[in-house]
Every structure is written in C-alpha cells, then in structure tokens.
Scaffold this motif. Structure first.
Motif, PDB file in Angstrom:
ATOM      1  N   LEU A 167      -3.100   0.687  -0.900  1.00 53.15           N
ATOM      2  CA  LEU A 167      -4.339   0.792  -1.659  1.00 53.15           C
ATOM      3  C   LEU A 167      -4.705  -0.552  -2.289  1.00 53.15           C
ATOM      4  CD1 LEU A 167      -6.541   2.742  -2.646  1.00 53.15           C
ATOM      5  CD2 LEU A 167      -5.098   3.233  -4.634  1.00 53.15           C
ATOM      6  N   GLN A 168      -3.703  -1.243  -2.803  1.00 50.53           N
ATOM      7  CA  GLN A 168      -3.964  -2.549  -3.419  1.00 50.53           C
ATOM      8  C   GLN A 168      -4.450  -3.554  -2.379  1.00 50.53           C
ATOM      9  OE1 GLN A 168      -0.588  -4.305  -5.381  1.00 50.53           O
ATOM     10  NE2 GLN A 168      -1.837  -5.755  -6.557  1.00 50.53           N
ATOM     11  N   ILE A 169      -3.805  -3.567  -1.184  1.00 55.98           N
ATOM     12  CA  ILE A 169      -4.230  -4.472  -0.111  1.00 55.98           C
ATOM     13  C   ILE A 169      -5.684  -4.204   0.259  1.00 55.98           C
ATOM     14  CG2 ILE A 169      -3.916  -5.033   2.339  1.00 55.98           C
ATOM     15  CD1 ILE A 169      -0.904  -4.530   1.905  1.00 55.98           C
ATOM     16  N   ALA A 170      -6.040  -2.920   0.386  1.00 57.47           N
ATOM     17  CA  ALA A 170      -7.403  -2.554   0.781  1.00 57.47           C
ATOM     18  C   ALA A 170      -8.416  -2.976  -0.279  1.00 57.47           C
ATOM     19  CB  ALA A 170      -7.482  -1.055   1.027  1.00 57.47           C
ATOM     20  N   ARG A 171      -8.096  -2.747  -1.551  1.00 52.52           N
ATOM     21  CA  ARG A 171      -9.068  -3.064  -2.605  1.00 52.52           C
ATOM     22  C   ARG A 171      -9.195  -4.578  -2.810  1.00 52.52           C
ATOM     23  NH1 ARG A 171     -11.123   1.321  -4.284  1.00 52.52           N
ATOM     24  NH2 ARG A 171      -9.969   3.293  -4.564  1.00 52.52           N
TER      25      ARG A 171
END
Length: 822
Positions: free
Chosen positions: A490-494
């Motif tokens: 999720l962090q990579i995507a955001r």
C-alpha cells in the motif's frame, strides 16, 4: 647472437602488443566494447600475413639484413601513424541519419533520438565502414609480422630463444603501453610508440652512418607525426552513440575513456567509452525536481534515516535524491574512477556537490566486489542499469558491469540486506510488457537469484513498477529477503501515485487490497491497468529456475527464456543459431563476415606457401603433418585458454581491459620463459617433452579456469584488487610457462633449421589464433565460458594424441621397412 636481431625483435614485439591493447581502448569508444577482440584478431592476421611475405621472399644476405630491417622499421612507423589517424577520422555511427521511409536527413540528433532510431533500426549502422577500414588498421601488424618472421627465418637455429624474446617483449608492451594512457592520454601514448620504434632504427643508423638514403627516409614519419599533431589527428572525433557537441575535458585510463561534455545548455554529462553515460547532478531545487519522478525515489522515501548503497553512482543523481529524502548513510560505488575524481577535485567548490554531501562515502571499484567485501547490512541496495543506454551499449553487453546483473550477483545483494531491506534494480525497455525479450530475461535473473539465495516462493518477495519514459519505459524491480506485507504494498502504491508520473504496479496483484477496502476500485484500476500482466509475471516466477551446474549453459544454449549467470552473463547471444532480436541479427552479421574474411586469409596462409618448392638450402620445403596439426591446435588452444581467462576473471578484476592486460601479460611472460627453457631440451627428448608440457597445460588450465572460480569465487570477489592482480598474474604466468614450450619444441622436433619453414609456422600459428579469438567470443555468448575453457583443454590433449599417433605410425613404418630389408 646478433644484437640487432634481438633489439629489433624486442622493440617490434613490444610495440605490436602495445598497439593491440591501445586499439582495444579506441574500439571501445568509436565502436562497441565487444569489438575489443578485433584488435587481437587484426594483430594475429597481420602477423600471419607478414610471415607469409617473409616466407615467399628471397633470403637476404647477412651483410644487408640490418639495412633491410631499418627500412621495414620506417614503414612500420609510418603505418602506425596512418592507421591510427584514419581510424579516428571515421564516423561509424553517423551523426546525420536519413529516414529509410521518407528519405529526410536529420542532423545533430539528441541522445534520446539517436538511441530510439538505432534501437529500432540497428541495420542503419554502416558495417561496411568497419570492413573498409580493416586493411588500413591491418598495415602496422603486417609490417610487424614481416619483421618478426624475417628475424626468425634468418636465425632459425635460435628460434626457441628468439621466440622467448618475442614473448617477453610482448609482456612489456601489454603492461607498459596502456599505463601511459593515464598521464599522457591517447595522443601522448601514440608519440611514445613512435619513439620506441625509433630506438632500433637509430641504433642501426649509427652502425651504418654513411647510408644517407636511410637518414633521409627517417624524416618521413617524423614529418607525418608533426602534421597529424598540428591538425589534431589523434583525438576522438566520433564516439559511437553520442554527438560530441562540446567536450570539456577527457581522461584516458587503461580501463576506459571518460569524457565530460556539455550535452545541453547548462547541463553536463559524463560519457564512459561510448556505451554508458551519466548526467552530473547537484543538490539544488532544479535537479531535485528533475529526478523526483524517478522510480528509485519511492524506496528512498520509504526508508528515511536508513542505510543505502548505490551501485554505479555516476554523476550523483541518486545521491542527491537520497539526501533529499533523509537517507543518513550513503555508500556510493562507481567503477569509472575519473568521474568521481573529476567531481570531487574539479568541482569541489560547486554548491551541492553530490559526493561531498553529509553522510556520503564513495568507493572507486566494482559494485559487486564492494558488496562482497562489506560487513554492513543495508536498508536499500539500488542500481540503475549500466552500459545499456545506447545502441552501442545494448549490442556490446561485454563490459564488466554486466556481471552486476547475474543470478549470483542478485543472490549476493540479497544476503547484504536487512530482513526488511529492498534490492532496487531499475532499467529501460522499449515496450511496457514485463516478461518479453531481454526485459523478461532481466526479471528471470532476479528471480533465479532469489532461488539461489534460498527463497522458496519468490513471487511473494518482489514488486514490479513501471512508468512511461518519453521513448520507452522505465521499470523497477524491488526484491526483498522477506515477503512484502500489505502495508508495504500500500505504501509503495501511494508513494508512486504521489509522483504524478503515471507509475503503475505491474506485480503483484492489488486486487486483495481492494477487496479488503484498503484501496478504492478507481485506485486499483489506475495503479494496475493491465491485469493480464500480473498473471504473466506470476507464471514467470513459477517457471523460473536456477542456472545450476557447469554443464547447464552447454545443454541450454542462449535463450531469452532463461536468466543470466556468471558463466554466460550476456543478454544477447551471437545470433548464430537463432537471432531473437535486432541486436542479435547485427551481431550475427558481424561474426559471419569476420569468419568469411578469416577463412579466405587462412586458406592463403596455409596453402600459398605450397607454391614455393625450394627451401633456403636448395631442397624441398617439407611440412610434417604433425607440425601442421600442433601449430593449428596451439593457436586455437592458447587463445581459448587466454580468452576464457579474460572472460572469467574480468568479474573479479572489475573491468575487461584490466583482465586483458593482467592475463595477457602474465601468459605471454610465462610463455616467453617457457620458450627460453625449451631451448635446453635435447632433440631426442623433444617429442616426449611436447606430450608432457601439453598434458600439464591441459591439467593446469582446467584447474585455473574451471576449478579455481568454483572454489574461490567469494575469496576473489573480496580480495583487494592489487593483491588479486598480482596473484592472477603469477598464476597465469605459470600457465603460460607450460604453454610456451609446445611451439618451439614442435618446431625444433619437426622443422629443423629450415628458415623458410619457420616463417610458415609463424603464419599457421597466427591462423589458429585468429579463429580462436573469434570462436571464443561466439561460444561464450551462446554456451558460456566453461565450454571455452574445455575447448582450450581439449586442444592441448589433441596435441598429445597427435604426437602419439605420429610416433605409432613412425614405429609401424620403421618395422615394416626393417622387415622388407631382412
């Protein structure tokens, strides 16, 4: 022994090897890195052709030999100047390109434009220019080969000693000439070569002071040198793949030519040879904005306050971005020392200097060897692809940074990460599809590296992101020793989405995050628009396997469906079996044309001497079939072992030129000493000694080239470079000592004192060596370096078989003759 013969032979052999190694540096700039072997082939072809001329010419009376050698030295000096001058004037990769469809001509293209056109249309590279210039480059080696064979022919009884002198001089040339590049540059090194040629020439003139014609002739190379210097004839004018608009300064080293050039207004670029480039970046608002959309900034933002290693840090763009995102400790590794030295010394007063930022430690070395020597565990090990940015780099794939991207390399990087650390590998591709062509092969190498490191389910341990990049796509693999968590995904995507650079997540599947309500359906479709690619990448992980065992590459020839390993690290094969890409088609055509040229010359070298029926003593020239076979096998075998050593050990020596100088000089020095030692062996024991030394060569070669890299791989990667170079030099000198016995013993056993035959032998050995260099290059690309090593060992074992068969036939004929007489 005639002092003039020894001096002339020593200097000519020294100059020949020096010019050969110097050509490898020039070819790497104006052509491609893997054209370095052309210098070796041209040297051997010239030597063989010169030997044939010496064979066909009449014997020179003793009182005229010195003057004949002096005139030949004058021609050699002229040929060296002319060949270098012509080579440096030709633009092999044209700056002006004509569109094959519209016929419109475009001049002074930018780097990106040139790269796009040549990648899509590699056939636009004019190969005919390369073949047209070969005869000119061939000239100095032709004269050098003639002089060497001339000396051998007129002192046939001392062949073993003179052969030893030749090899010892070649060692000095292989070491000394490249070392002159750093202080004197290309132009100064060429001047030094000319001065060396003048040493024996002046000595002969002092012995023959009244020969005014010769005194006048010696002025011609001096005058030509002055003219070329005045008009700047010995500078790089056309580096392949780039448009040199304004070169600010350049650095020549035995490893590479590094040029700082003004690429665009107020923007500078460092160019390494011709196939790798890096922009100079400083810590300022403009450069931070320029590089903030780069994929590698995503893990930088996620690992603030962490420890980072940047492999191939170049002009410093990753360093300023890491500093911007708060990385506290940065180890920057760059193999091209002149880049770091120029930035640290020449730009030390510039604000925001990337290598002088707080927390930055820099290393001038091969990235992989620094990782192996390090005791640290990193939060991030980051690398951009090296050497693949130009058409030249994509075709070459021969520089040692290529070993940075094998399955073994990725396994070693993973071992030096913290449990939650990231290995980030960013590269460029023409298309977005993640599993096809050379792009897929890179992924397979990463996955294979995970398997080597013991990761059982690699599909849970990496993330694949991509973004459009003007004329193609940038992709980044983020691999991790432990599985990625949902929070990390999720962090990579955001963070990727915050870059506003249209970054997509090609793998893993983000559907579970949407199903749990962690992301919206709109975010899911925007971040992962192509759902089919997720399945393809997953299948690639399932099908991936290690390239394991010595015979793996022999059984599984080059294919894009496999990753790369240290035995066969090349993305592109030779194209001999099948050309899977435009680059391989270009490589295949180059090899095919070379084989045609070499085949014709080989026939000339071996067959033409048969038209001369009389030897210097009045009888027929007799070539023993055993001698012919041994000379051909020696030429092939010596080059197979030498090239295998260069290919295998460039991984440990950090650059192919370093490996070439170390291994070439070590083997030639040892061979020279072996030749001198062979002169002490009496005639009656020569055949037995041939078998002994051929057998020892095969065993020693197998141990050094096959067993040593297996047993001492990690040790050699971790050794200080100076210690490794010394140890390798000694070990390869030992191999050369054994190999150096075979040719002089064979000539002594089967040629006697036939001066003309000795010249012919010189040509035959050169013929085998030429085929050996090119075949080694082809085989290593298709089947790996292990097979090249085996072929070298097999050649020397066949020499033993040849001698044994010859002895058996001689006994049978002798027994039959005795029976008939009785």
């Amino acid at each position: 022994m005639n002092r003039v013969n020894v001096l002339v032979l020593f200097v000519v052999s020294l100059v020949t090897l020096g010019v050969e190694v110097l050509l490898t540096r020039i070819f790497a700039v104006i052509l491609f890195s893997n054209h370095s072997f052309l210098a070796i082939s041209l040297t051997l072809l010239g030597t063989g052709a010169g030997a044939i001329l010496a064979y066909l010419s009449a014997k020179t009376p003793e009182e005229k030999q010195e003057i004949r050698q002096a005139w030949l030295l004058v021609f050699l000096a002229l040929a060296v100047l002319i060949s270098f001058y012509v080579l440096l004037q030709i633009e092999f990769v044209p700056r002006s390109i004509t569109d094959p469809e519209t016929g419109e001509m475009t001049k002074d293209l930018t780097f990106n434009q040139r790269n796009a056109i040549y990648t899509m249309n590699p056939a636009m590279f004019d190969m005919w220019k390369l073949y047209a210039v070969v005869p000119v480059i061939f000239l100095p080696f032709l004269f050098a080969g003639y002089i060497q064979a001339f000396v051998f022919r007129h002192a046939a009884k001392k062949f073993a000693v003179l052969y030893g002198v030749d090899l010892l001089a070649a060692t000095v040339g292989a070491v000394s000439i490249p070392l002159l590049l750093y202080p004197f540059g290309l132009q100064g090194t060429i001047i030094a070569i000319e001065m060396l040629i003048f040493l024996p020439l002046l000595y002969i003139l002092l012995l023959n002071r009244r020969n005014w014609k010769l005194w006048t002739a010696i002025a011609s190379p001096v005058l030509l040198l002055v003219i070329f210097l005045v008009f700047g004839g010995f500078t790089i004018r056309h580096a392949a793949g780039f448009s040199d608009k304004k070169t600010i300064r350049e650095y020549w080293t035995p490893m590479a030519r590094v040029a700082l050039m003004e690429y665009k207004k107020n923007r500078e670029m460092y160019m390494i040879d011709n196939s790798s480039r890096t922009y100079y970046a400083t810590y300022n608002e403009k450069d931070i904005k320029r590089y903030n959309d780069s994929l590698y900034t995503v893990p930088f933002e996620m690992k603030k306050d962490g420890r980072l290693m940047v492999i191939a840090s170049g002009g410093g763009q990753e360093l300023i971005m890491a500093h911007h995102y708060g990385i506290k400790e940065i180890d920057a590794v760059e193999i091209a020392g002149p880049i770091i030295r120029d930035i640290v010394n020449e730009k030390k007063d510039e604000p925001g200097n990337p290598y002088l930022l707080p927390g930055v430690n820099y290393f001038i070395a091969d990235g992989r060897s620094v990782v192996m020597r390090s005791q640290k565990k990193y939060d991030i090990i980051e690398m951009l692809e090296v050497n693949f940015h130009t058409m030249a780099g994509q075709i070459a794939q021969a520089w040692s940074p290529y070993f940075v991207f094998t399955q073994e390399a990725f396994s070693e990087y993973l071992e030096h990460l913290k449990a939650d650390g990231y290995l980030c590998y960013t590269f460029f591709s023409r298309g977005a599809e993640p599993t096809g062509g050379d792009k897929g092969r890179r992924f397979r190498s990463v996955v294979a590296g995970m398997l080597v490191s013991g990761i059982k389910e690699p599909e849970k341990h990496f993330v694949l992101t991509a973004r459009p990049f003007g004329y193609g796509y940038r992709s980044m693999v983020m691999a991790k020793p432990t599985p990625f968590t949902e929070d990390e995904l999720l962090q990579i995507a955001r963070v990727s989405d915050s870059r506003k650079a249209h970054i997509t997540i090609q793998y893993p599947d983000l559907a579970p995050l949407m199903e749990k309500g962690l992301i919206t359906e709109e975010e899911y479709n925007r971040w992962q628009p192509n759902k089919g690619w997720v399945k393809r990448v997953a299948k690639m992980c399932t099908d991936a396997r290690q390239l394991k065992g010595l015979w793996f590459n022999v059984k599984h020839a080059h294919s894009f469906s496999l990753g790369t390993n240290d035995d066969r690290p090349y993305l592109y094969g030779a194209g001999i079996r099948a050309a899977n890409s435009p680059q391989e088609k270009l490589i295949r055509d180059m090899y095919r044309n070379l084989f045609i040229i070499m085949g014709v010359l080989a026939i000339v070298f071996i067959i033409m001497p048969l038209v001369v029926k009389k030897s210097d003593t009045g009888g027929k020239v007799r070539m023993d079939f055993r001698l012919l076979m041994i000379l051909l096998l020696t030429g092939l075998g010596f080059m197979f072992l030498e090239m295998a050593g260069i290919y295998r050990f460039q991984l440990y020596m950090q650059h192919p030129t370093t490996a070439l100088i170390t291994i070439l000089s070590g083997m030639i020095l040892g061979a020279g000493l072996g030749s001198l030692h062979s002169d002490r062996i009496i005639l009656e024991k020569k055949q037995q000694s041939i078998m002994l030394y051929a057998t020892l060569s095969a065993v020693y070669g197998g141990l050094l080239l096959v067993l040593a890299p297996m047993l001492f791989h990690r040790l050699m990667l971790q050794m200080p470079l100076a210690a490794l170079l010394i140890a390798s030099f000694i070990l390869f000198a030992g191999l050369g000592f054994l190999l150096g016995h075979v040719v002089p013993l064979s000539v002594g056993a089967f040629a006697g004192d036939q001066g003309r035959l000795v010249a012919w032998c010189w040509a035959i050995t050169a013929t085998g060596s030429v085929f050996g260099t090119v075949l080694a290059s082809v085989v290593s690309r298709e089947y790996g370096m292990f097979l090249v090593s085996l072929l070298g060992v097999a050649c020397y074992l066949l020499i033993v078989v040849t001698v044994l068969l010859g002895m058996a036939v001689s006994r049978w004929i002798g027994g039959r003759t005795a029976a008939q007489s009785s």
